[in-house]
Write a protein that holds these residues in place. Structure first.
Motif, PDB file in Angstrom:
ATOM      1  N   LEU A 179       2.996   2.530  -9.149  1.00 32.17           N
ATOM      2  CA  LEU A 179       3.343   2.689  -7.767  1.00 32.17           C
ATOM      3  C   LEU A 179       4.071   1.583  -7.056  1.00 32.17           C
ATOM      4  CD1 LEU A 179       0.393   4.603  -6.346  1.00 32.17           C
ATOM      5  CD2 LEU A 179       2.480   5.549  -6.812  1.00 32.17           C
ATOM      6  N   ALA A 180       3.763   0.405  -7.345  1.00 36.41           N
ATOM      7  CA  ALA A 180       4.132  -0.911  -6.980  1.00 36.41           C
ATOM      8  C   ALA A 180       5.460  -1.022  -7.306  1.00 36.41           C
ATOM      9  CB  ALA A 180       3.393  -2.217  -7.205  1.00 36.41           C
ATOM     10  N   ARG A 181       5.743  -0.843  -8.585  1.00 35.91           N
ATOM     11  CA  ARG A 181       7.167  -0.931  -9.138  1.00 35.91           C
ATOM     12  C   ARG A 181       8.183   0.008  -8.557  1.00 35.91           C
ATOM     13  NH1 ARG A 181       3.592  -3.495 -11.599  1.00 35.91           N
ATOM     14  NH2 ARG A 181       4.090  -5.174 -13.063  1.00 35.91           N
ATOM     15  N   LEU A 182       7.701   1.334  -8.397  1.00 32.08           N
ATOM     16  CA  LEU A 182       8.469   2.256  -8.073  1.00 32.08           C
ATOM     17  C   LEU A 182       8.793   2.216  -6.533  1.00 32.08           C
ATOM     18  CD1 LEU A 182       7.113   5.765  -9.716  1.00 32.08           C
ATOM     19  CD2 LEU A 182       9.036   4.661  -9.944  1.00 32.08           C
ATOM     20  N   LEU A 183       7.828   1.692  -5.578  1.00 35.22           N
ATOM     21  CA  LEU A 183       7.865   1.383  -4.322  1.00 35.22           C
ATOM     22  C   LEU A 183       9.085   0.217  -4.022  1.00 35.22           C
ATOM     23  CD1 LEU A 183       7.499   2.049  -1.376  1.00 35.22           C
ATOM     24  CD2 LEU A 183       5.418   0.315  -1.328  1.00 35.22           C
ATOM     25  N   ASP A 184       8.925  -0.840  -5.042  1.00 35.35           N
ATOM     26  CA  ASP A 184       9.900  -2.001  -4.963  1.00 35.35           C
ATOM     27  C   ASP A 184      11.460  -1.489  -5.239  1.00 35.35           C
ATOM     28  OD1 ASP A 184       7.989  -3.793  -4.489  1.00 35.35           O
ATOM     29  OD2 ASP A 184       8.116  -4.627  -6.552  1.00 35.35           O
ATOM     30  N   LEU A 185      11.348  -0.390  -6.120  1.00 35.78           N
ATOM     31  CA  LEU A 185      12.872   0.449  -6.383  1.00 35.78           C
ATOM     32  C   LEU A 185      13.241   0.974  -5.122  1.00 35.78           C
ATOM     33  CD1 LEU A 185      15.035   0.853  -8.402  1.00 35.78           C
ATOM     34  CD2 LEU A 185      13.644   2.663  -9.420  1.00 35.78           C
ATOM     35  N   VAL A 186      12.197   1.665  -4.552  1.00 40.94           N
ATOM     36  CA  VAL A 186      12.705   2.277  -3.313  1.00 40.94           C
ATOM     37  C   VAL A 186      13.260   1.260  -2.330  1.00 40.94           C
ATOM     38  CG1 VAL A 186      11.995   3.792  -1.219  1.00 40.94           C
ATOM     39  CG2 VAL A 186      11.151   4.297  -3.761  1.00 40.94           C
ATOM     40  N   THR A 196       6.746  10.266  -5.563  1.00 44.77           N
ATOM     41  CA  THR A 196       5.739  11.358  -5.101  1.00 44.77           C
ATOM     42  C   THR A 196       4.956  12.004  -6.261  1.00 44.77           C
ATOM     43  OG1 THR A 196       7.588  11.989  -3.593  1.00 44.77           O
ATOM     44  CG2 THR A 196       5.871  13.625  -4.117  1.00 44.77           C
ATOM     45  N   THR A 197       5.542  11.977  -7.620  1.00 44.77           N
ATOM     46  CA  THR A 197       4.818  12.433  -8.548  1.00 44.77           C
ATOM     47  C   THR A 197       3.740  11.528  -8.882  1.00 44.77           C
ATOM     48  OG1 THR A 197       6.747  13.825  -9.693  1.00 44.77           O
ATOM     49  CG2 THR A 197       5.116  13.049 -11.037  1.00 44.77           C
ATOM     50  N   GLU A 198       3.904  10.249  -9.062  1.00 44.10           N
ATOM     51  CA  GLU A 198       3.001   9.260  -9.111  1.00 44.10           C
ATOM     52  C   GLU A 198       1.695   9.035  -8.104  1.00 44.10           C
ATOM     53  OE1 GLU A 198       2.189   7.628 -12.131  1.00 44.10           O
ATOM     54  OE2 GLU A 198       4.146   8.651 -13.112  1.00 44.10           O
ATOM     55  N   THR A 199       2.202   9.262  -6.957  1.00 45.45           N
ATOM     56  CA  THR A 199       1.283   9.314  -5.698  1.00 45.45           C
ATOM     57  C   THR A 199       0.399  10.179  -5.892  1.00 45.45           C
ATOM     58  OG1 THR A 199       2.862   8.211  -4.439  1.00 45.45           O
ATOM     59  CG2 THR A 199       1.040   8.768  -3.266  1.00 45.45           C
ATOM     60  N   GLY A 200       0.615  11.452  -6.517  1.00 45.04           N
ATOM     61  CA  GLY A 200      -0.374  12.520  -6.549  1.00 45.04           C
ATOM     62  C   GLY A 200      -1.270  12.302  -7.748  1.00 45.04           C
ATOM     63  N   GLN A 218      -1.899   3.345 -12.441  1.00 41.68           N
ATOM     64  CA  GLN A 218      -1.256   3.944 -11.309  1.00 41.68           C
ATOM     65  C   GLN A 218      -0.851   2.901 -10.351  1.00 41.68           C
ATOM     66  OE1 GLN A 218      -1.540   7.084 -11.806  1.00 41.68           O
ATOM     67  NE2 GLN A 218       0.169   7.559 -10.355  1.00 41.68           N
ATOM     68  N   ASP A 219      -1.577   1.818  -9.870  1.00 36.98           N
ATOM     69  CA  ASP A 219      -1.206   0.944  -8.990  1.00 36.98           C
ATOM     70  C   ASP A 219      -0.010   0.133  -9.299  1.00 36.98           C
ATOM     71  OD1 ASP A 219      -3.183   1.678  -7.290  1.00 36.98           O
ATOM     72  OD2 ASP A 219      -4.612   0.139  -7.756  1.00 36.98           O
ATOM     73  N   ALA A 220      -0.132  -0.255 -10.506  1.00 32.19           N
ATOM     74  CA  ALA A 220       1.257  -1.044 -11.182  1.00 32.19           C
ATOM     75  C   ALA A 220       2.503  -0.021 -11.117  1.00 32.19           C
ATOM     76  CB  ALA A 220       0.769  -1.217 -12.467  1.00 32.19           C
ATOM     77  N   THR A 238       0.816  -1.238   0.004  1.00 29.62           N
ATOM     78  CA  THR A 238       0.342  -0.023  -0.070  1.00 29.62           C
ATOM     79  C   THR A 238       0.900   1.206  -0.132  1.00 29.62           C
ATOM     80  OG1 THR A 238      -1.665  -1.243   1.221  1.00 29.62           O
ATOM     81  CG2 THR A 238      -1.845   1.360   1.090  1.00 29.62           C
ATOM     82  N   VAL A 239       0.692   2.181  -0.773  1.00 29.00           N
ATOM     83  CA  VAL A 239       1.165   3.504  -0.826  1.00 29.00           C
ATOM     84  C   VAL A 239       0.449   4.760  -0.537  1.00 29.00           C
ATOM     85  CG1 VAL A 239       2.859   4.861  -2.294  1.00 29.00           C
ATOM     86  CG2 VAL A 239       2.665   2.414  -2.699  1.00 29.00           C
ATOM     87  N   ARG A 240       0.755   5.480   0.223  1.00 32.38           N
ATOM     88  CA  ARG A 240       0.040   6.696   0.726  1.00 32.38           C
ATOM     89  C   ARG A 240       1.250   7.911   1.201  1.00 32.38           C
ATOM     90  NH1 ARG A 240      -3.241   3.615  -0.807  1.00 32.38           N
ATOM     91  NH2 ARG A 240      -4.979   2.818   0.558  1.00 32.38           N
TER      92      ARG A 240
END
Length: 313
Positions: free
Chosen positions: A178-185, A164-168, A174-176, A17-19
């Protein structure tokens, strides 16, 4: 697939989950049933983290810092260690502490992006939660402290800017993204943490830097059901049997086939919990053609038989 990627994928690190939270101080919220792993990134303004079921020592994040929170059941995030929480999250739902009522609406509640808006002095942060599979997450989290702080840096900042850009945004796919960017983080953060001079990463992670042993680990993870022996592994990585066995044991902390058995039992436990496959089918999938041999090995590692694990796990 490399070993870290395999561990992350099997542990379920692709489901998070990303918020984004934007709040005007003072603010604080408690997570009473914390997820397996939380990633918090401070984008601006003060962020303080307190592990409530430990000694309560606060951790402070500056802009661009990332915190990995694990191995705890309860923590509080706020603008200051002294700010008392207004909301508590239980089983994924927010409740007001004063009234006990579920907080179902309003700007005070985390959503993909929420809060007070970009007012001067506001705190902006990203919060993401991973619900990892128990046995598999142990391989990932075993050497992380309850809170690992990764200071801001060029590699993490570039990824945070994208996240941050994608979350906004609110666009298709979008979910796909965010999940990939979060995995990268997460991967960049783990690398940065385990590269610290005082860090003690798992032995298997340190061993990846050794070309022959790293290749052997990749082979074991790529095809754990194969009938591996010390000899055929040694042949694959270009070492003698004796040299390979000694080198693997020294770097990984256990002999090759002991490591393989432990990994197979971890995979087996996950399959028993998450699938309806028969024990025989699971045994075969993790490299055992004899169900009895699988059951004996499973009980030796986990302390109970596969059937008991499935009923009580």
């Amino acid at each position: 697939m490399d070993v870290l990627s395999d561990v992350l994928e099997r542990a379920g690190a692709g489901t998070a989950t990303v918020r984004q939270l934007i709040r005007q101080p003072p603010w604080a919220m408690t997570f009473a049933d914390a997820p397996s792993l939380t990633v918090v990134a401070a984008l601006g303004g003060p962020v303080s983290i307190r592990i409530d079921d430990a000694d309560g020592t606060p951790y402070s994040l500056a802009a661009g810092d990332i915190a990995l929170i694990s191995g705890t059941s309860r923590y509080t995030i706020g603008d200051s260690p002294s700010t008392q929480p207004e909301v508590v999250f239980q089983q994924g739902k927010p409740y007001f502490l004063k009234t006990g009522e579920e907080a179902t609406a309003g700007p005070d509640l985390p959503a993909r992006t929420c809060g007070d808006g970009g007012l001067p002095g506001a705190t902006t942060m990203l919060w993401s939660a991973y619900q990892l599979r128990d046995g598999l997450s142990d391989r990932l989290l075993e050497m992380l402290p309850p809170v690992a702080i990764i200071p801001a840096g060029p590699r993490t900042q570039a990824v945070l800017d994208l996240l941050t850009t994608e979350t906004g945004s609110d666009e298709p796919g979008q979910d796909a993204i965010l999940a990939r960017l979060l995995d990268l983080v997460l991967v960049v953060s783990l690398r940065a943490w385990w590269a610290k001079p005082d860090a003690t990463p798992p032995a298997w992670y340190r061993a990846l830097a050794d070309a022959p042993i790293g290749e052997a680990l990749r082979l074991l993870h790529e095809d754990p059901s194969y009938r591996w022996t010390v000899s055929n592994l040694a042949d694959k990585v270009g070492l003698s049997r004796a040299a390979f066995s000694a080198r693997f044991s020294k770097l990984v902390g256990e002999p090759p086939l002991t490591y393989l058995t432990g990994w197979r039992m971890t995979l087996g436990a996950d399959l028993l919990r998450d699938t309806d496959s028969t024990i025989a089918a699971i045994a075969h999938k993790v490299g055992y053609h004899d169900t009895f041999a699988f059951s004996v090995a499973f009980k030796r590692i986990h302390g109970v038989s596969p059937s008991v694990w499935r009923r009580t796990g």
